[in-house]
Design an enzyme around this catalytic site. Sequence first.
Site, short mmCIF file in Angstrom:
data_model
loop_
_atom_site.label_atom_id
_atom_site.label_comp_id
_atom_site.label_asym_id
_atom_site.label_seq_id
_atom_site.Cartn_x
_atom_site.Cartn_y
_atom_site.Cartn_z
N LYS A 275 0.98 -1.16 0.01
CA LYS A 275 0.21 0.10 0.02
C LYS A 275 0.99 1.24 -0.16
O LYS A 275 1.94 1.34 0.72
CB LYS A 275 -1.00 -0.14 1.27
N SER B 214 -9.77 1.86 2.88
CA SER B 214 -8.84 2.41 2.15
C SER B 214 -7.78 1.57 1.28
O SER B 214 -7.08 2.13 0.21
CB SER B 214 -8.11 3.65 2.78
N SER C 39 -9.99 -0.78 7.14
CA SER C 39 -9.27 -0.36 5.64
C SER C 39 -8.82 -1.43 5.28
O SER C 39 -8.23 -1.62 3.97
CB SER C 39 -8.45 0.73 5.97
#
Lengths: 97, 470
Positions: free
Chosen positions: B69, B145, B169
């Site tokens: 990420k 997210s 997330s």
Amino acid sequence: MSQPNIDVRYVANLARLDLSDAEVATFQGQLDAILGHVESLSALDVSGIEPTAHPAPVFGPMRDDTPGNSLTPSAFLANTPDQAQGQLRVPKVVTDA
Amino acid sequence: MSASLTALRRQLLAGETSPADLLKSLAASITKRDSTTGAYLSHDLETALAEAATADLSLPLGGIPIAIKDNLNVLGQPCSCGSRFLAKNYRAPYDATVITKLRAAGAIPFGRTNLDEFAMGSATENSALGTTRNPHDSSRIPGGSSGGSAAAVADRTAIAALGSDTGGSIRQPASHCGVVGLKPSYGRVSRYGLVAFASSLDQIGPLTQTVEDAARILQAIAGHDPKDSTSLQAPVPDYLAHLNDGVRGMKLGVPREYFGEGIDPGVRRNVETAIQSLAAQGAEIIEISLPHTQHAVATYYVIAPAEASSNLSRFDGIRYGHRTEKPNDILDLYRRSREEGFGPEVKRRIILGTYVLSSGYYDAYYSRAQKVRTLIRRDFETAFQTVDAILSPVAPTPARRLGALACDPLHEYLSDIFTLSANLAGIPGISVPCGTTDFDGGTNLPVGLQILGPHLGEAKLLQIAQAAQI
């Protein structure tokens, strides 16, 4: 808790954030709605309840005092927006007398 | 690349493939498919191939590329956080501890995945740098997210990925994309090198094709780190040792508050079927109550923005990232750099967080929310005196359409209801695929079963997830 009445531009200034008039208008309605929902917390009796700041608190941790590597000045300066003579450069912040 | 991490490790050890082959195959699939999915913001094949050349296959994750990420620092790579603030001129000057640990286990960080800006969002629509689409239906969100990480694993352009979870997330995009997503207990994994959103809630965890893969990655990244004073000294158990021991005799709680109004019938049906399957395998299902569930969203959206407003004050246009052109003075530099660098959701949360921490409102909002956080934590402590773990949906609905909630942040926040509490309480949670359903004109959309366990109870959580996996 009283009825939410957030002064968006005032609070944005506290956060050092410029906003356009359009942003202020949009955020006003959205933040009022969010704070309106948050009002539901006022219905709870929290007298005598300890606050939780961390779910698994560790108090006063100390790591071993051993030398190690940290960022070199050149590695740090590689990401700076403006630099001169191995230093961060920023606008003049003191005015002439 | 449809094989799991565990299967590919076997192939690597048998000499049937090589780390370089895996990387080239992933790069080819990114070129072929990621123009549609948009899971990746960037990838650097050359650097990864250089690392692959010296990969030690004898290590637990030896030779396995893992997508990262784009809010986790990997030395020399971009770390944009999905923000204009860091998109142009920022290269990570060091490795996050999870990256150091992945490398020590033989893994190769490969590719930077998209996210909501600074991990603030549930759809990856708040990324300033591109749209990520759900591989199961490209008109829909991947969740967020960690939407890029989930979409990459689901699209098989990644073998596995790391994400971060502040309010769901990892688990929610895993649910929406039909992959496994694990949020470890607070303090289990070092946060050093994760760009901070809300420091008392953030945790890093894996998104994978299988539960066993998640266990293998957690094994590599868990443990104390002197660079994160909130990481715990507790020993790391062997997460694979009891993975296949089943659920016979376990007590599993089903909170009635998580099955009320607002749940899509298809989600409810799939989750109930998964619960019945665990019962059929010998678990005892017990109805429980988590009475403060209804206050979780309000509590979270005071505490998380408060911490975010403080953490994001470091983005001032001085030391790194975006700086405005020709500022009049230092205040003008701060204000305009932040105005230009941050997107709407980040600004909203900074303003909200600054407000709840400001003089005259601190006690009414922030202090009160911290006390309600205690009540939410106690709900779980009470429940875990009776049950081994808690079963629930991850999200009230399957993946919605892109753009459907663009101007309604409160509505979006309310959809986080089932995942936020685990972060507030600091307990671990995992999302495991539990079938698909039709929703809002879409067909065969994945649904996730959430399993929550007591603090540091990851081993048992993984064991239950393994039994629930279909």
